[in-house]
Design a protein around this motif. Sequence first.
Motif, mmCIF file in Angstrom:
data_model
loop_
_atom_site.group_PDB
_atom_site.id
_atom_site.type_symbol
_atom_site.label_atom_id
_atom_site.label_comp_id
_atom_site.label_asym_id
_atom_site.label_seq_id
_atom_site.Cartn_x
_atom_site.Cartn_y
_atom_site.Cartn_z
ATOM 1 N N ASN A 119 4.066 5.572 8.730
ATOM 2 C CA ASN A 119 3.034 5.347 7.773
ATOM 3 C C ASN A 119 2.912 3.916 7.644
ATOM 4 O O ASN A 119 1.947 3.142 7.391
ATOM 5 C CB ASN A 119 3.497 5.888 6.535
ATOM 6 C CG ASN A 119 2.846 7.406 6.336
ATOM 7 O OD1 ASN A 119 1.898 7.558 7.064
ATOM 8 N ND2 ASN A 119 3.859 8.061 5.729
ATOM 9 N N SER A 137 1.069 2.494 10.377
ATOM 10 C CA SER A 137 -0.101 2.671 10.438
ATOM 11 C C SER A 137 -0.808 1.769 9.409
ATOM 12 O O SER A 137 -2.268 1.403 9.879
ATOM 13 C CB SER A 137 -0.505 4.118 10.032
ATOM 14 O OG SER A 137 -1.838 4.823 10.124
ATOM 15 N N LEU A 138 -0.433 1.643 8.170
ATOM 16 C CA LEU A 138 -1.164 0.858 7.313
ATOM 17 C C LEU A 138 -1.068 -0.672 7.718
ATOM 18 O O LEU A 138 -1.967 -1.516 7.254
ATOM 19 C CB LEU A 138 -0.325 0.917 6.077
ATOM 20 C CG LEU A 138 -0.271 2.137 5.220
ATOM 21 C CD1 LEU A 138 0.613 2.366 4.314
ATOM 22 C CD2 LEU A 138 -1.643 2.441 4.566
ATOM 23 N N LYS A 188 0.884 -1.157 0.199
ATOM 24 C CA LYS A 188 -0.120 -0.027 0.005
ATOM 25 C C LYS A 188 0.831 1.166 -0.083
ATOM 26 O O LYS A 188 0.680 2.349 -0.777
ATOM 27 C CB LYS A 188 -0.980 -0.118 1.288
ATOM 28 C CG LYS A 188 -2.052 -1.165 1.239
ATOM 29 C CD LYS A 188 -2.883 -0.961 2.475
ATOM 30 C CE LYS A 188 -4.118 -2.118 2.323
ATOM 31 N NZ LYS A 188 -4.939 -1.637 3.520
ATOM 32 N N LYS A 194 -4.945 1.202 9.224
ATOM 33 C CA LYS A 194 -5.479 2.652 9.060
ATOM 34 C C LYS A 194 -5.014 3.333 7.996
ATOM 35 O O LYS A 194 -4.104 2.908 7.414
ATOM 36 C CB LYS A 194 -4.834 3.060 10.474
ATOM 37 C CG LYS A 194 -5.501 2.538 11.823
ATOM 38 C CD LYS A 194 -4.615 3.145 13.173
ATOM 39 C CE LYS A 194 -5.313 2.587 14.266
ATOM 40 N NZ LYS A 194 -4.573 2.976 15.364
ATOM 41 N N PRO A 195 -5.505 4.576 7.970
ATOM 42 C CA PRO A 195 -4.633 5.644 6.758
ATOM 43 C C PRO A 195 -3.311 6.039 7.130
ATOM 44 O O PRO A 195 -3.168 5.803 8.254
ATOM 45 C CB PRO A 195 -5.822 6.534 6.617
ATOM 46 C CG PRO A 195 -6.658 6.700 7.959
ATOM 47 C CD PRO A 195 -6.604 5.136 8.569
#
Length: 453
Positions: A189, A192-193, A82, A197-198
């Motif tokens: 990030n 979070s991914l 992602k 989560k965004p």
Amino acid sequence: MGSLYQTNVSKSSTPNIIQDLKVIIHETTTILPPQETEKRSMFLSNIDQVLNFNVETVHFFVANPQFPPELVVEKLKMALSKALVPYDFLAGRLKLNPESQRFEFDCNGVGAQFVVGSSEFELGEIGDLVYPNPGFRQLVQKSYDEVDMQDRPLCILQLTSFKCGGFALGVATNHATFDGLSFKTFLENIASLAADKPLATVPCNDRHLLAARSPPQIKFDHPELLKIPTGIDLPNPTVFDCPEGQLDFKIFNLTSNDIAHLKKKAKDGPGSTNVKITGFNVVAAHVWRCKALSSGSDYDPERVSTVLYAVDIRSRLNLPLSLACNAVLSAYASARCKEIEEGPLLKLVEMVNEGTNRMTSEYAQSVIDWGQVNKGFPHGEFLISSWWRLGFADVAYPWGKPRYSCPVVYHRKDIILLFPDIVGASNNEVNVLVALPSKEMEKFEELFHKFMA
């Protein structure tokens, strides 16, 4: 004052470590973005241009029964995939533009890499995580030096599981991709991914924000930069000036009390009362003094010693904090050895502080413009590379924060590393990693304790 991890292997006080972690690689996978990304060439700034070498970090995690390593592998693969959409350049390759003779990122979507390995040991058996164990190199997949540059992955993640259920996440990235701040944002990030989560922070990929002016305007002398004569290749920045086997290395641990002592020593000494006395400034001044006075076999009081250290220029150039690139320049302080030896600590702190203050927006832009006109790189006696407060161990993954995060160390006498102590210790403690030839190390250690008194 100043405790010392003695890490010369001939000393009896060497930490009990296992250098061969007996890592077996089980799988190497190419990770692709989940959707097609735009094929394009990404401009690299003059700062990025001289950073074509790998940076390797290892992040250690204790066992979490809810997240066994095989589950972490799947979550990290998904997260990395992602991430390759907003960080599309990580799925690309570095190339040299034949017309401009500049490096660029070819954002071609061919992918990053993910490696899965295991060790025969438990995490608790491999020794002191703060000690820069040569065995940690097994926890990071090397980029493929034998492969042409345009075919080497720019980002490789390796998850190595230990028998206790704990694991290490090794990350290898080409330095042209990130500086310390943007790399931490990348890790946040990924975390979070991995938690479905965004993104914690949407990265800004516009490196034109650090482009040189047209025409370039070099408005300052730049003694901290060295021009390479025409026809001579830029030296590989990972080359030692003496073989690694000829270097001793030691970790000097400065506790919060030690740092407070240095601050008080500077404050109470003769000199200006307006100097900013920070933890970094006093540690850098102390290390500079020891390094300058221990260099070489013949002491020359008139020799000029120059220390380099990184300054983030985002705030100085009003750049977004989310800018994913290298937005760091080398500040410097220079003085004759006689001044360094005889002057008060406060004077050295003042010179380090002046180096930081010198980095105004106009000075930073002048450095960038200098890089447009000249082929060259930062130049000094040595560089202080500080990982002290980058906060990699503060990143919260679904399975918890790292027990410890550290660079994989390749010892060089022209780089002194500052890095934090293990999680749970004081945030103000700092470890100073020094690698020097034996005679210089003896002198450095003697001076380190002398000037702490």
